[in-house]
Structure formats: structure tokens, C-alpha cells
Write an enzyme that holds these catalytic residues in place. Structure first.
Site, PDB file in Angstrom:
ATOM      1  N   LEU A  97      16.716   7.761  -5.369  1.00 50.23           N
ATOM      2  CA  LEU A  97      17.483   9.000  -5.273  1.00 50.23           C
ATOM      3  C   LEU A  97      16.990   9.832  -4.103  1.00 50.23           C
ATOM      4  O   LEU A  97      15.794   9.850  -3.801  1.00 50.23           O
ATOM      5  CB  LEU A  97      17.326   9.808  -6.562  1.00 50.23           C
ATOM      6  CG  LEU A  97      17.927   9.172  -7.813  1.00 50.23           C
ATOM      7  CD1 LEU A  97      17.810  10.125  -8.996  1.00 50.23           C
ATOM      8  CD2 LEU A  97      19.377   8.773  -7.602  1.00 50.23           C
ATOM      9  N   GLY A 142      14.913   4.882  -7.928  1.00 47.23           N
ATOM     10  CA  GLY A 142      16.345   4.634  -8.066  1.00 47.23           C
ATOM     11  C   GLY A 142      16.776   3.321  -7.429  1.00 47.23           C
ATOM     12  O   GLY A 142      17.737   2.685  -7.887  1.00 47.23           O
ATOM     13  N   ASN A 164       8.570   4.218 -10.017  1.00 46.34           N
ATOM     14  CA  ASN A 164       7.391   5.040  -9.717  1.00 46.34           C
ATOM     15  C   ASN A 164       7.639   6.524  -9.988  1.00 46.34           C
ATOM     16  O   ASN A 164       6.945   7.385  -9.442  1.00 46.34           O
ATOM     17  CB  ASN A 164       6.990   4.846  -8.250  1.00 46.34           C
ATOM     18  CG  ASN A 164       8.077   5.288  -7.294  1.00 46.34           C
ATOM     19  OD1 ASN A 164       9.247   5.073  -7.565  1.00 46.34           O
ATOM     20  ND2 ASN A 164       7.705   5.914  -6.198  1.00 46.34           N
ATOM     21  N   GLU A 165       8.642   6.840 -10.804  1.00 53.42           N
ATOM     22  CA  GLU A 165       9.022   8.241 -11.001  1.00 53.42           C
ATOM     23  C   GLU A 165       7.852   9.147 -11.376  1.00 53.42           C
ATOM     24  O   GLU A 165       7.773  10.285 -10.920  1.00 53.42           O
ATOM     25  CB  GLU A 165      10.118   8.352 -12.082  1.00 53.42           C
ATOM     26  CG  GLU A 165      11.514   8.046 -11.587  1.00 53.42           C
ATOM     27  CD  GLU A 165      11.814   6.564 -11.442  1.00 53.42           C
ATOM     28  OE1 GLU A 165      10.882   5.753 -11.600  1.00 53.42           O
ATOM     29  OE2 GLU A 165      12.974   6.229 -11.173  1.00 53.42           O
TER      30      GLU A 165
HETATM   31  C1  LIG Z   1      14.720  13.098 -15.111  1.00 54.71           C
HETATM   32  C2  LIG Z   1      14.495  12.806 -13.673  1.00 54.71           C
HETATM   33  C3  LIG Z   1      14.779  11.379 -13.318  1.00 54.71           C
HETATM   34  C4  LIG Z   1      14.754  11.228 -11.852  1.00 54.71           C
HETATM   35  C5  LIG Z   1      14.856   9.827 -11.363  1.00 54.71           C
HETATM   36  C6  LIG Z   1      14.540   9.601 -10.112  1.00 54.71           C
HETATM   37  C7  LIG Z   1      14.666   8.306  -9.470  1.00 54.71           C
HETATM   38  C8  LIG Z   1      14.361   8.365  -7.987  1.00 54.71           C
HETATM   39  O1  LIG Z   1      14.863   7.547  -7.296  1.00 54.71           O
HETATM   40  S1  LIG Z   1      13.382   9.577  -7.347  1.00 54.71           S
HETATM   41  C9  LIG Z   1      13.147   9.118  -5.654  1.00 54.71           C
HETATM   42  C10 LIG Z   1      11.921   8.337  -5.565  1.00 54.71           C
HETATM   43  N1  LIG Z   1      11.790   7.700  -4.291  1.00 54.71           N
HETATM   44  C11 LIG Z   1      10.609   7.471  -3.764  1.00 54.71           C
HETATM   45  O2  LIG Z   1       9.590   7.803  -4.286  1.00 54.71           O
HETATM   46  C12 LIG Z   1      10.616   6.782  -2.469  1.00 54.71           C
HETATM   47  C13 LIG Z   1      10.034   7.614  -1.417  1.00 54.71           C
HETATM   48  N2  LIG Z   1      10.013   6.892  -0.150  1.00 54.71           N
HETATM   49  C14 LIG Z   1       9.056   6.023   0.174  1.00 54.71           C
HETATM   50  O3  LIG Z   1       8.134   5.752  -0.550  1.00 54.71           O
HETATM   51  C15 LIG Z   1       9.166   5.409   1.524  1.00 54.71           C
HETATM   52  O4  LIG Z   1      10.066   6.160   2.271  1.00 54.71           O
HETATM   53  C16 LIG Z   1       9.635   3.941   1.509  1.00 54.71           C
HETATM   54  C17 LIG Z   1       8.531   3.060   0.903  1.00 54.71           C
HETATM   55  C18 LIG Z   1      10.926   3.756   0.748  1.00 54.71           C
HETATM   56  C19 LIG Z   1       9.879   3.475   2.968  1.00 54.71           C
HETATM   57  O5  LIG Z   1       8.757   3.744   3.756  1.00 54.71           O
HETATM   58  P1  LIG Z   1       8.861   3.726   5.342  1.00 54.71           P
HETATM   59  O6  LIG Z   1       7.504   4.009   5.880  1.00 54.71           O
HETATM   60  O7  LIG Z   1       9.537   2.489   5.783  1.00 54.71           O
HETATM   61  O8  LIG Z   1       9.846   4.914   5.687  1.00 54.71           O
HETATM   62  P2  LIG Z   1       9.551   6.485   5.659  1.00 54.71           P
HETATM   63  O9  LIG Z   1       9.111   6.898   7.001  1.00 54.71           O
HETATM   64  O10 LIG Z   1       8.668   6.846   4.526  1.00 54.71           O
HETATM   65  O11 LIG Z   1      10.989   7.036   5.326  1.00 54.71           O
HETATM   66  C20 LIG Z   1      11.979   7.168   6.334  1.00 54.71           C
HETATM   67  C21 LIG Z   1      12.624   8.511   6.193  1.00 54.71           C
HETATM   68  O12 LIG Z   1      13.326   8.574   4.947  1.00 54.71           O
HETATM   69  C22 LIG Z   1      12.883   9.695   4.197  1.00 54.71           C
HETATM   70  N3  LIG Z   1      12.917   9.315   2.780  1.00 54.71           N
HETATM   71  C23 LIG Z   1      12.347   8.260   2.222  1.00 54.71           C
HETATM   72  N4  LIG Z   1      12.614   8.209   0.916  1.00 54.71           N
HETATM   73  C24 LIG Z   1      13.390   9.261   0.653  1.00 54.71           C
HETATM   74  C25 LIG Z   1      14.015   9.744  -0.528  1.00 54.71           C
HETATM   75  N5  LIG Z   1      13.900   9.098  -1.708  1.00 54.71           N
HETATM   76  N6  LIG Z   1      14.729  10.856  -0.447  1.00 54.71           N
HETATM   77  C26 LIG Z   1      14.892  11.503   0.730  1.00 54.71           C
HETATM   78  N7  LIG Z   1      14.324  11.101   1.897  1.00 54.71           N
HETATM   79  C27 LIG Z   1      13.586   9.986   1.839  1.00 54.71           C
HETATM   80  C28 LIG Z   1      11.462   9.915   4.686  1.00 54.71           C
HETATM   81  O13 LIG Z   1      11.036  11.210   4.414  1.00 54.71           O
HETATM   82  C29 LIG Z   1      11.624   9.644   6.142  1.00 54.71           C
HETATM   83  O14 LIG Z   1      12.259  10.762   6.699  1.00 54.71           O
HETATM   84  P3  LIG Z   1      11.775  11.346   8.089  1.00 54.71           P
HETATM   85  O15 LIG Z   1      12.004  10.230   9.054  1.00 54.71           O
HETATM   86  O16 LIG Z   1      12.608  12.519   8.317  1.00 54.71           O
HETATM   87  O17 LIG Z   1      10.321  11.688   7.923  1.00 54.71           O
END
Ligand SMILES: CCCC/C=C/CC(=O)SCCNC(=O)CCNC(=O)[C@H](O)C(C)(C)COP(=O)(O)OP(=O)(O)OC[C@H]1O[C@@H](n2cnc3c(N)ncnc32)[C@H](O)[C@@H]1OP(=O)(O)O
Length: 581
Positions: A97, A142, A164-165
Site C-alpha cells: 500500500l 500489500g 511486515n505490517e
Molecule cells: C489496519 C492497517 C492495515 C494496513 C495494511 C498495510 C499493508 C501495506 O502494504 S503497508 C505498506 C508497507 N510497505 C512497505 O513497508 C514497503 C516499503 N518499501 C520498501 O521497503 C522498499 O521501498 C522496497 C524494498 C519495496 C524497495 O526498495 P528499493 O531500495 O528498491 O526502493 P526504495 O528506494 O526504497 O523505494 C523507491 C521509492 O518508492 C518509495 N516507496 C517505497 N515503498 C513505498 C510505499 N509502500 N509507499 C509509498 N512510497 C514507497 C520510496 O520512498 C522511494 O521513494 P523516493 O525515491 O522518493 O525516496
């Protein structure tokens, strides 16, 4: 009851939620936002959905809505028998998400967001089709929920997957947890969820979170799909629902309550703080941070693969200056050379101001031909004619434009008035405006013009891959495919992102730069007869001139050269290991 409904749905294949089914859906289509494309194969009945929402395929409201709609349509499409979900991003399947949807949210949007997420999960988990995930990159939270909602998961080695939430201080919804339990069992699921475990593909295979590992998950899914499609659809689908029915029923019964819980839970102060900290960490993980960063540059940096520091020693061309703010930011963030080109008298004052402020850092400050820029070139001790030749190493075009008329103006200027012959010079496009990408489209027409040969453009696209993926409203069937076609070699794209290859090139170049060009070339030619002439051809003859340019960029050029004709990429390794350089 649930099974009866399913039977009815399979039998009638009528429209769901009022969505119309297209008569013929075969071929490639893309979403309105161009965040994904669907390739439907008429022969196999398999549709591949490729997510391409840079930078991370994070699921925001609009993306989920469109994706969900597409899946629901495929679910109803008779001739579709299988769906494969994959990503076009080099290292991310989906980052889950979009955290920004949950951080400091607007109540109405938050509600819609979660409702849509529930909806897409239902569409996938209860799909009558065989659904597979070709997980060709990281797939946390997500992203993992989506993959778990499919029937079969094949993942590329080394990347990570998991729910990993808890690491974000939030809790995975009960229905995601149920689907996890159904796949890896109660104990393992409890353990993984509580600890917010992210597993490597290899670990995930061991606990059955994924079904296979492959270097080419999409191909592997397509092959596996053929096995699944050997079976009669109705029998397979009913068996699926026999297995999943209780989870789907439970989700449907509980979804309203789940939504209420979500919209109450997320805005809580503690949760917001946890999300804020997580976001900060996510950003600060980046090795290279911009020291100076104002909004427009920040925007640009988000849109390009490398961040600004990679360009800071590079020559910049700044076309169509509106207010010079980008030029200022480039300089503030360490840019060594800035060339500002300006065609409008009205901007003169501001540009003069910038020039005065950053005088020592400006190598050249110019406007288009027929204005007094030429004199300023001379002030810098350079002959005008030198500037009508091809730029030596890298050109970065920054097209700061706000509306279409300016776009075409820039395009026009680039075509008709820009004094340089771009030849084979790699061109980076740096922009703060999604619309300005349309410029590239205009430039494709220039292939017919000698001034900008297609090879130069192809480099632009190589470097600009992530930008292209972001072009809104650009249908692959139209210009996008055209652009892709003119890439000289698609494997070069991967090379450009290969850190090890960069390093090899850098090592070589460091030796190379310590020696005068004339002494180096004969030595190179002994080992590789054509390399010298290639370099000359590429106009990298004055190496002393480009000494201070970014090694990485030159490294890229070398790799492009090396990988082009009969050169092996090993040449760079061989050369770099020879100490006489
Ligand atoms: C009752 C509540 C229930 C809620 C349920 C939630 C489910 C979810 O999905 S919560 C979201 C959880 N997601 C994460 O924890 C993932 C976070 N991201 C990462 O760990 C890494 O980005 C990655 C392993 C997926 C990829 O790493 P990589 O080094 O290749 O790329 P990055 O430089 O980290 O990311 C590129 C770019 O994208 C932005 N970004 C990454 N993930 C998200 C995200 N989930 N939402 C928004 N933006 C995200 C990241 O900040 C980078 O942006 P910048 O280039 O501007 O720094």
C-alpha cells in the site's frame, strides 16, 4: 450458498458491478493512468497484467481502482482462462500500500482507499480464473497480500516477500492473515505476522510462501499456467472455492467492520507517528541524499533512476528557462557546470541574476544562436564552431515547461535552433513536469532529421526508461512502442543498472584519465583494434577536457561502446587490470 453463487457466476458470465465486457479483448491495452498494461493472448487465453507504476508499484487509491476494475473485467471475460500478475520495474513487484495514503490522510479518501483494497483482494482471491504471480522483485506487505490472493507464486531469487505490517506499527487485516494461514499454516503465519518477517525468495520457498523460484518468473508462470489449463475450468474453479469459500465468506461478512476499524485506527496519533518514522527511514535509507532540495528538484529526483548527485559533475543544458530555479538548485546541489540556454528576452533579467550569483560555477551562459551568446562563448575562450560540434559526453536536457505551447516551442527550438549536433551523445532528460515528456514524442519525429540521429535518441530512452514508464496517457500501442523499438539493444538497459559493471568501468576509467589520450589510444588499440576509432567516433577524443566529468556516465558510454559491436564487455575488465594504464 457461496458455491451456488459461484456456479451462477461461472454459468452466466454476466457483467459484475455494471462493468461492460469488451467484445474482443485480445492484444495489449493499458490503464488510463498507464500504471499497468494487460496483454491478452488469444491462443492461450492467458492475460498478463504488468504493473509499471514507478517508483515502486505502491498501491494508491487510483492504482488499486483501475487494477481492480481490470481484474473484475477479466474475471467476467469468457475467453480469459488465466491471469498472471507481474511488474515491469527492475526490482520491485509491489511495495504494498502507498504509505502516503495512510499518512496524514483525508477521512473520505482513506475510506475509499481501504474499500478498494478490500475489493481488489476479493476480485483476486475469488477469481474463477487461474491466477498466478510472477514476483520479479520485492513484495512486502500489500504486495505480499496481492500475491497471496493468487493461486501460484513464482519469485525471482534474492528479493524479499512477507507481511511486515507490524514493522510499520500497523496490523495486517484479518483476511490477509487468513490467506497467509491457508498457505503457510497457522503457526508459521502467527510467527511471521507478529515479527513482521520479510523472507528472501529462498526462505519463502522453504515455508511454502511461494511455490517456485525462477530467474524468469513470468516465463515460468506462463509454462506452469499451461499445466493448470489442461484441467477443465469448472472443476478447478469449484475446487478452489471449496478451499477458499469460508475465507471469502468471512471477509464479506466482516468487511464493513474491518473498514470501520481501519478508518478509526489509521488516524490515531501513535499510528501516525509510527508511519511518519517509517516513511522517514524509508527515505533516509537512500545512500545519496540531496543536500539542497526544493520542491521542483525533489520532484525531478523522484522521477529519475539516479539522483541528482550522479549528475552533478555533468554538463547541463537548461532549455527554455522560466525562472531559473532549477539551474539554481543544480548549482546549489553541487553541479559543476551549467549551461543555460534561453531564447526569450523576457527572462534575461533573471538569468543575468543567476549568472552573477553563481558566476564562478557557470561554464557557459548562453542563449540561442543569433543572439549575443556567441560572444559569451568567446569570452570563455571557446570558438563558436566548437560548439556546433557534438557535445563530448553527456547532455542533460531540462525541459521546464508548464503548458503545451511551451512544449512545442521547446521542441521546435531543439530541432531548429539548438546549435549542437547531438550525434551519438547520450542525452538525459530531466524534467519537473510530466507533460514535458511529450516532448520526447515530438522528438521521435526528428529521427528523420539528420541533426538528431536516432542513435542519440535511443540513448535518451535508455537513460530515460523510468521516465517513459511514467508518461501519462501515452498508449503503448502508439508512441511508446515506437520508442522502445529504437533501443539498440534491450539488454543494455539492464547493463546500465548493473552496479558491478559500473564499478568495472570506473576502475578502468580512473587509469585511463591519468594518461594523455594520445598515449592511451594506441595501447587500447593493441588490445582491441576498433575501440580507439569508436572513441573518436563518439567524440571522446579530448579526454583531458572531460576529466572532471562523472566517471559513471563515461563508464556507461564505454559499456555501450563495448557492448555494441564485436567488443566483449570483458575488455573493460582486461584493460582495467593492466597497470600500465
Ligand atoms: C489496519 C492497517 C492495515 C494496513 C495494511 C498495510 C499493508 C501495506 O502494504 S503497508 C505498506 C508497507 N510497505 C512497505 O513497508 C514497503 C516499503 N518499501 C520498501 O521497503 C522498499 O521501498 C522496497 C524494498 C519495496 C524497495 O526498495 P528499493 O531500495 O528498491 O526502493 P526504495 O528506494 O526504497 O523505494 C523507491 C521509492 O518508492 C518509495 N516507496 C517505497 N515503498 C513505498 C510505499 N509502500 N509507499 C509509498 N512510497 C514507497 C520510496 O520512498 C522511494 O521513494 P523516493 O525515491 O522518493 O525516496
Amino acid at each position: 450458498m457461496f458455491l451456488r453463487n459461484v456456479m451462477r457466476k461461472i454459468a452466466s458470465q454476466k457483467s459484475l458491478n455494471g462493468l461492460a465486457i469488451k467484445k474482443n479483448y485480445f492484444g495489449t491495452t493499458s490503464s488510463l493512468l498507464d500504471d499497468f498494461s494487460i496483454n491478452a493472448n488469444e491462443k492461450t487465453g492467458v492475460s498478463v497484467i504488468t504493473m509499471s507504476k514507478t517508483p515502486a508499484n505502491s498501491l494508491n487509491l487510483e492504482f488499486i481502482q483501475e487494477l481492480s476494475m481490470a481484474i473484475q473485467k477479466l474475471n467476467m471475460e469468457k475467453s480469459c482462462r488465466g491471469i498472471i500478475l507481474t511488474s515491469s520495474l527492475p526490482s520491485i513487484f509491489s511495495a504494498g500500500l502507498d504509505i502516503l495514503e495512510m499518512y496524514q490522510p483525508e477521512p473520505d479518501r482513506l475510506e475509499k482507499f481501504w474499500t478498494e483494497f478490500q475489493e481488489i483482494w476479493l476480485a483476486l482471491y475469488s477469481s474463477p480464473k487461474t491466477v498466478m504471480s510472477a514476483i520479479n522483485g520485492h513484495s512486502p506487505a500489500g504486495g505480499c497480500i496481492i500475491a497471496l490472493a493468487t493461486d501460484y507464486r513464482i519469485m525471482k531469487p534474492k528479493f524479499t516477500i512477507g507481511l511486515n505490517e507490524t514493522m510499520l506499527g500497523i496490523v495486517a487485516p484479518f483476511w490477509a492473515e487468513d490467506s497467509m494461514k491457508a498457505v503457510i499454516g497457522q503457526r508459521r503465519s502467527e510467527y511471521s505476522l507478529q515479527l513482521g518477517k520479510l523472507y528472501t525468495a529462498e526462505e519463502a520457498l522453504q515455508i511454502n510462501l511461494i511455490d517456485e523460484i525462477s530467474d524468469n518468473p513470468l516465463q515460468a508462470c506462463e509454462d506452469e499456467m499451461m499445466n493448470w489449463l489442461k484441467l477443465p475450468d469448472h472443476a478447478r474453479t469449484l475446487t478452489k472455492f471449496q478451499n477458499r469459500g469460508h475465507i471469502i465468506e468471512k471477509m464479506k461478512k466482516g468487511r464493513k467492520e474491518d473498514l470501520e476499524k481501519f478508518v478509526k485506527f489509521i488516524p490515531r496519533e501513535g499510528i501516525q507517528m509510527a508511519l511518519g518514522t517509517y516513511l522517514d527511514n524509508l527515505k533516509s535509507r537512500k545512500k545519496k541524499q540531496l543536500k539542497t532540495c526544493v520542491s521542483d528538484v525533489e520532484l525531478i529526483v523522484r522521477k529519475i533512476k539516479y539522483n541528482l548527485e550522479d549528475y552533478t559533475k555533468t554538463t547541463f543544458f537548461y532549455l527554455g528557462a522560466q525562472d531559473g530555479i532549477l539551474a539554481e538548485n543544480l548549482i546549489n546541489s553541487g553541479c559543476k557546470k551549467v549551461i543555460v540556454t534561453e531564447h526569450k528576452k523576457s527572462n534575461e533579467e533573471h538569468l543575468n541574476e543567476i549568472q552573477n550569483r553563481f558566476r564562478e560555477k557557470f561554464l557557459r551562459f548562453t542563449r540561442f544562436p543569433n543572439s549575443r551568446i556567441i560572444e559569451e562563448y568567446k569570452l570563455d575562450g571557446l570558438e563558436e564552431k566548437n560548439w556546433h560540434t557534438q557535445p563530448k559526453v553527456a547532455v542533460i536536457l531540462t525541459l521546464l515547461t508548464n503548458d503545451r505551447s511551451k512544449l512545442s516551442l521547446n521542441s521546435y527550438l531543439l530541432r531548429k535552433q539548438f546549435p549542437f549536433n547531438f550525434g551519438r551523445t547520450p542525452i538525459f532528460l530531466l524534467t519537473d513536469n510530466t507533460e514535458s515528456k511529450v516532448i520526447l514524442m515530438n522528438e521521435t519525429n526528428l529521427q528523420t532529421e539528420k541533426r538528431i540521429p536516432s542513435r542519440a535518441l535511443s540513448y535518451m530512452f535508455l537513460y530515460d526508461r523510468t521516465l517513459l514508464a511514467e508518461i501519462p496517457r501515452l498508449k503503448p500501442s502508439q508512441k511508446y512502442t515506437k520508442l522502445i523499438k529504437i533501443q539498440p539493444k534491450s539488454d543494455l538497459v539492464d547493463l546500465l543498472y548493473d552496479e558491478d559493471k559500473f564499478k568495472e568501468a570506473e576502475v578502468f576509467l580512473k587509469h585511463f584519465f591519468n594518461k594523455p589520450y594520445e598515449r592511451v589510444i594506441p595501447k587500447i588499440e593493441k588490445i582491441c583494434p576498433n575501440l580507439g576509432s569508436e572513441l573518436i567516433d563518439m567524440n571522446i577524443t579530448m579526454l583531458d577536457r572531460v576529466k572532471d566529468l562523472d566517471f559513471r556516465i563515461i563508464g556507461e558510454i564505454f559499456r555501450l561502446v563495448a557492448s555494441n559491436d564485436n567488443y566483449s564487455r570483458n575488455i573493460i575488465r582486461v584493460l582495467s587490470s593492466r597497470h600500465e594504464f
